[in-house]
Design a protein around this motif. Structure first.
Motif, PDB file in Angstrom:
ATOM      1  N   PHE A 215       0.845  -1.196   0.000  1.00 54.73           N
ATOM      2  CA  PHE A 215       0.000   0.000   0.000  1.00 54.73           C
ATOM      3  C   PHE A 215       0.882   1.248   0.000  1.00 54.73           C
ATOM      4  O   PHE A 215       1.310   1.732   1.036  1.00 54.73           O
ATOM      5  CB  PHE A 215      -0.916  -0.006   1.227  1.00 54.73           C
ATOM      6  CG  PHE A 215      -1.781  -1.223   1.320  1.00 54.73           C
ATOM      7  CD1 PHE A 215      -2.928  -1.339   0.548  1.00 54.73           C
ATOM      8  CD2 PHE A 215      -1.436  -2.269   2.163  1.00 54.73           C
ATOM      9  CE1 PHE A 215      -3.725  -2.470   0.623  1.00 54.73           C
ATOM     10  CE2 PHE A 215      -2.230  -3.404   2.247  1.00 54.73           C
ATOM     11  CZ  PHE A 215      -3.376  -3.510   1.471  1.00 54.73           C
ATOM     12  N   GLY A 216       1.173   1.762  -1.181  1.00 54.93           N
ATOM     13  CA  GLY A 216       2.032   2.926  -1.324  1.00 54.93           C
ATOM     14  C   GLY A 216       3.125   2.676  -2.333  1.00 54.93           C
ATOM     15  O   GLY A 216       3.426   3.527  -3.169  1.00 54.93           O
ATOM     16  N   ASP A 217       3.755   1.475  -2.247  1.00 47.95           N
ATOM     17  CA  ASP A 217       4.846   1.164  -3.169  1.00 47.95           C
ATOM     18  C   ASP A 217       4.322   0.453  -4.416  1.00 47.95           C
ATOM     19  O   ASP A 217       4.483   0.949  -5.529  1.00 47.95           O
ATOM     20  CB  ASP A 217       5.897   0.306  -2.466  1.00 47.95           C
ATOM     21  CG  ASP A 217       6.622   1.058  -1.358  1.00 47.95           C
ATOM     22  OD1 ASP A 217       6.126   2.141  -0.953  1.00 47.95           O
ATOM     23  OD2 ASP A 217       7.662   0.589  -0.883  1.00 47.95           O
ATOM     24  N   SER A 218       3.685  -0.708  -4.237  1.00 42.54           N
ATOM     25  CA  SER A 218       3.099  -1.389  -5.389  1.00 42.54           C
ATOM     26  C   SER A 218       1.890  -0.608  -5.906  1.00 42.54           C
ATOM     27  O   SER A 218       1.798  -0.298  -7.096  1.00 42.54           O
ATOM     28  CB  SER A 218       2.691  -2.809  -5.018  1.00 42.54           C
ATOM     29  OG  SER A 218       2.103  -3.468  -6.131  1.00 42.54           O
ATOM     30  N   VAL A 219       0.963  -0.282  -5.012  1.00 48.75           N
ATOM     31  CA  VAL A 219      -0.179   0.577  -5.378  1.00 48.75           C
ATOM     32  C   VAL A 219       0.111   1.972  -4.839  1.00 48.75           C
ATOM     33  O   VAL A 219       0.106   2.192  -3.628  1.00 48.75           O
ATOM     34  CB  VAL A 219      -1.493   0.047  -4.780  1.00 48.75           C
ATOM     35  CG1 VAL A 219      -2.669   0.905  -5.272  1.00 48.75           C
ATOM     36  CG2 VAL A 219      -1.709  -1.415  -5.144  1.00 48.75           C
ATOM     37  N   SER A 220       0.387   2.893  -5.720  1.00 47.36           N
ATOM     38  CA  SER A 220       0.792   4.246  -5.331  1.00 47.36           C
ATOM     39  C   SER A 220      -0.329   5.242  -5.601  1.00 47.36           C
ATOM     40  O   SER A 220      -1.182   5.009  -6.467  1.00 47.36           O
ATOM     41  CB  SER A 220       2.048   4.673  -6.108  1.00 47.36           C
ATOM     42  OG  SER A 220       3.114   3.779  -5.876  1.00 47.36           O
ATOM     43  N   PRO A 221      -0.341   6.358  -4.880  1.00 51.55           N
ATOM     44  CA  PRO A 221      -1.401   7.349  -5.104  1.00 51.55           C
ATOM     45  C   PRO A 221      -1.269   8.010  -6.470  1.00 51.55           C
ATOM     46  O   PRO A 221      -0.154   8.304  -6.925  1.00 51.55           O
ATOM     47  CB  PRO A 221      -1.177   8.356  -3.972  1.00 51.55           C
ATOM     48  CG  PRO A 221       0.279   8.228  -3.626  1.00 51.55           C
ATOM     49  CD  PRO A 221       0.620   6.788  -3.843  1.00 51.55           C
TER      50      PRO A 221
ATOM     51  N   LYS B 162      -4.568  -3.345  -8.784  1.00 49.35           N
ATOM     52  CA  LYS B 162      -3.817  -2.100  -8.941  1.00 49.35           C
ATOM     53  C   LYS B 162      -2.303  -2.314  -8.849  1.00 49.35           C
ATOM     54  O   LYS B 162      -1.554  -1.338  -8.756  1.00 49.35           O
ATOM     55  CB  LYS B 162      -4.251  -1.096  -7.872  1.00 49.35           C
ATOM     56  CG  LYS B 162      -5.712  -0.678  -7.959  1.00 49.35           C
ATOM     57  CD  LYS B 162      -5.999   0.078  -9.248  1.00 49.35           C
ATOM     58  CE  LYS B 162      -7.432   0.568  -9.295  1.00 49.35           C
ATOM     59  NZ  LYS B 162      -7.711   1.332 -10.549  1.00 49.35           N
ATOM     60  N   ARG B 163      -1.850  -3.522  -8.878  1.00 50.21           N
ATOM     61  CA  ARG B 163      -0.439  -3.866  -8.733  1.00 50.21           C
ATOM     62  C   ARG B 163       0.437  -3.038  -9.676  1.00 50.21           C
ATOM     63  O   ARG B 163       0.164  -2.946 -10.875  1.00 50.21           O
ATOM     64  CB  ARG B 163      -0.267  -5.351  -9.033  1.00 50.21           C
ATOM     65  CG  ARG B 163       1.091  -5.969  -8.702  1.00 50.21           C
ATOM     66  CD  ARG B 163       0.976  -7.466  -8.998  1.00 50.21           C
ATOM     67  NE  ARG B 163       2.215  -8.201  -8.789  1.00 50.21           N
ATOM     68  CZ  ARG B 163       2.536  -8.826  -7.661  1.00 50.21           C
ATOM     69  NH1 ARG B 163       1.690  -8.794  -6.645  1.00 50.21           N
ATOM     70  NH2 ARG B 163       3.662  -9.493  -7.548  1.00 50.21           N
ATOM     71  N   TYR B 164       1.453  -2.385  -9.123  1.00 50.51           N
ATOM     72  CA  TYR B 164       2.443  -1.576  -9.864  1.00 50.51           C
ATOM     73  C   TYR B 164       1.834  -0.359 -10.556  1.00 50.51           C
ATOM     74  O   TYR B 164       2.429   0.200 -11.483  1.00 50.51           O
ATOM     75  CB  TYR B 164       3.184  -2.428 -10.911  1.00 50.51           C
ATOM     76  CG  TYR B 164       3.767  -3.702 -10.371  1.00 50.51           C
ATOM     77  CD1 TYR B 164       4.491  -3.720  -9.172  1.00 50.51           C
ATOM     78  CD2 TYR B 164       3.606  -4.906 -11.049  1.00 50.51           C
ATOM     79  CE1 TYR B 164       5.037  -4.898  -8.673  1.00 50.51           C
ATOM     80  CE2 TYR B 164       4.137  -6.090 -10.558  1.00 50.51           C
ATOM     81  CZ  TYR B 164       4.849  -6.077  -9.365  1.00 50.51           C
ATOM     82  OH  TYR B 164       5.381  -7.244  -8.871  1.00 50.51           O
TER      83      TYR B 164
END
Length: 463
Positions: free
Chosen positions: A323-329, A424-426
């Motif tokens: 949460f943040g790295d793989s799926v980023s805002p 949402k991966r990557y």
């Protein structure tokens, strides 16, 4: 050979069509100097999508000087007459585009680059930038009042860049919406260890200096990159579940009773069961002696800690890998998607360990602040730039998830978490994306819940 009348007419028609196509092609124009982020309008750049960074860094701790070349591979998303890269204060000496020297100008934190020939839409191009100087950390209220970015230590440098300090040490598109793969080569005096993202490709020593080559093959936002240098005790291996692990700890730090290596391995494996497969090739930690940095950061694959931090902090930073790295805002106003989820991580971990249920953690956080506390005045779903790391973004964000869990039930809630990081991966995401998925998974209308807990000032009534 003479052409028939029909052949001549066909040739004329083909020529006319070609002329029309050429005439219709849009003229090249400059890429924008920012992506329009609501908190940092000039972060990132328009007109292209970066695919890969190759950073060749040479650092001298005695002078704190960095000399470097950045080679960037990108795809044009429009016809470009010129384009920008973000770079703060460091001196640029040469720029090349597709192997040919290019003109450039500096303005604020931007490099405006004009290639000899316009870059065509959808074509891949390469730009290299030679630069150097003494990188300066950023300061201000954004990150807990602490300096952040490229920070000098007693024996090297501590590099932690959220949200806007990656461009203090390399040129690029410094916004989480433009992710890329990285190769980072760090040359430093022999006897120092250089640690970065991904996996260590190799090291070589020559003339009193050692170069370490790190490679991150998965897409990474620039703020998650690090090039931390110093004296470290390094331990490598695999987690019990088989994920490669690399932990570097400053030997001058008191060890305490926190087993960074062991906890990192155990937590990585547990989150892989709860959230879905670990998204990267290696897990780990960088633990440095940096008292001026009052924070830790979820640098991709190896969270960086400015001291030996608590078990809960390690749990938090490793949750960020999903949460943040793989799926980023998609933009920084959606920061709760990082921090609310990572704060919820220790609540789940302590529940798993039998210390306290997530509901008990929720109630403790809820009851800790009276209704008239300023804490409840932060709009978590859009907290504004100077308060984007306010405690409410973390704690009230986590509370939102617990309220959601109790509303839709454990089965749908944990299915939602896995679906979120799987779909949402990557990539990048927004709050609306999460709300839509939550409603689809649960089959419930959840607008009011999210509006109350993320976007309404004041202490919500318990559901």
């Amino acid at each position: 050979m003479a052409l028939s009348r029909s052949a001549r007419l066909g040739a004329l028609a083909t020529a006319a069509l070609s002329f029309c196509l050429i005439a219709a092609a849009p003229a090249p124009h400059p890429g924008s100097d920012g992506v329009g982020d609501p908190y940092f309008p000039q972060l990132g750049n328009g007109g292209f999508d970066i695919r890969h960074y190759a950073l060749d860094l040479a650092y001298e701790p005695d002078t704190d000087r960095l000399d470097a070349r950045a080679t960037i591979t990108a795809r044009a998303t429009q016809h470009l007459s010129s384009f920008d890269l973000d770079l703060q204060k460091l001196t640029v000496t040469r720029v090349e585009v597709n192997g040919r020297r290019a003109a450039f100008t500096r303005g604020g934190d931007e490099i405006r680059i004009t290639p000899r020939e316009a870059l065509r839409k959808n074509k891949t191009f390469e730009v290299s930038v030679d630069y150097g100087g003494v990188p300066e950390p950023l300061s201000g209220p954004i990150v807990f009042g602490s300096d952040y970015g490229w920070m000098k230590t007693a024996d090297g440098v501590f590099v932690a860049c959220e949200p806007n300090a990656a461009s203090t040490w390399f040129p690029g598109s410094d916004h989480p919406s433009d992710k890329a793969a990285f190769d980072i080569r760090i040359k430093a005096p022999k006897g120092l260890t250089s640690v970065s993202n991904g996996r260590l490709v190799g090291t070589s020593t020559k003339g009193g200096h050692t170069t370490a080559h790190w490679r991150e093959t998965k897409p990474m936002a620039t703020y998650l990159a690090t090039a931390t240098i110093g004296k470290f005790d390094v331990r490598t291996g695999r987690t019990p579940g088989g994920t490669p692990i690399y932990v570097a700890i400053d030997p001058t730090l008191p060890k305490g009773d926190v087993d960074v290596y062991g906890i990192t391995g155990e937590v990585t494996d547990y989150w892989s069961k709860v959230f879905g497969p670990y998204p990267f090739e290696e897990t780990g930690a960088i633990v440095d002696d940096m008292p001026q940095a009052g924070f830790s950061l979820e640098t991709q694959t190896k969270p960086i800690y400015s001291a030996v931090r608590s078990e809960n902090t390690i749990v938090h930073e490793l949750a960020h890998q999903w949460f943040g790295d793989s799926v980023s805002p998609a933009s920084w106003n959606h920061i709760w998607l990082n921090e609310g989820f990572a704060t919820y991580g220790p609540w789940l971990w302590n529940e798993y360990k039998g210390r306290a249920s997530a509901h008990e953690s929720f109630m403790a956080a809820y009851n800790a602040r009276p209704a008239d506390s300023p804490f409840w005045q932060t709009v978590v779903g859009d907290p504004q730039r100077d308060t984007m790391f306010a405690s409410a973004v973390y704690q009230r964000g986590a509370m939102t998830l617990q309220v959601l869990r109790e509303r839709i039930g454990d089965k749908d809630f944990f299915r939602l978490l896995k679906s979120w990081v799987g779909q949402k991966r990557y990539s990048n995401a927004t709050t609306d994306d999460f709300v839509r998925l939550a409603e689809r998974v649960s089959g419930e209308q959840l607008d009011e819940l999210f509006h109350t807990w993320l976007f309404t000032k004041g202490k919500p009534a318990l559901p």
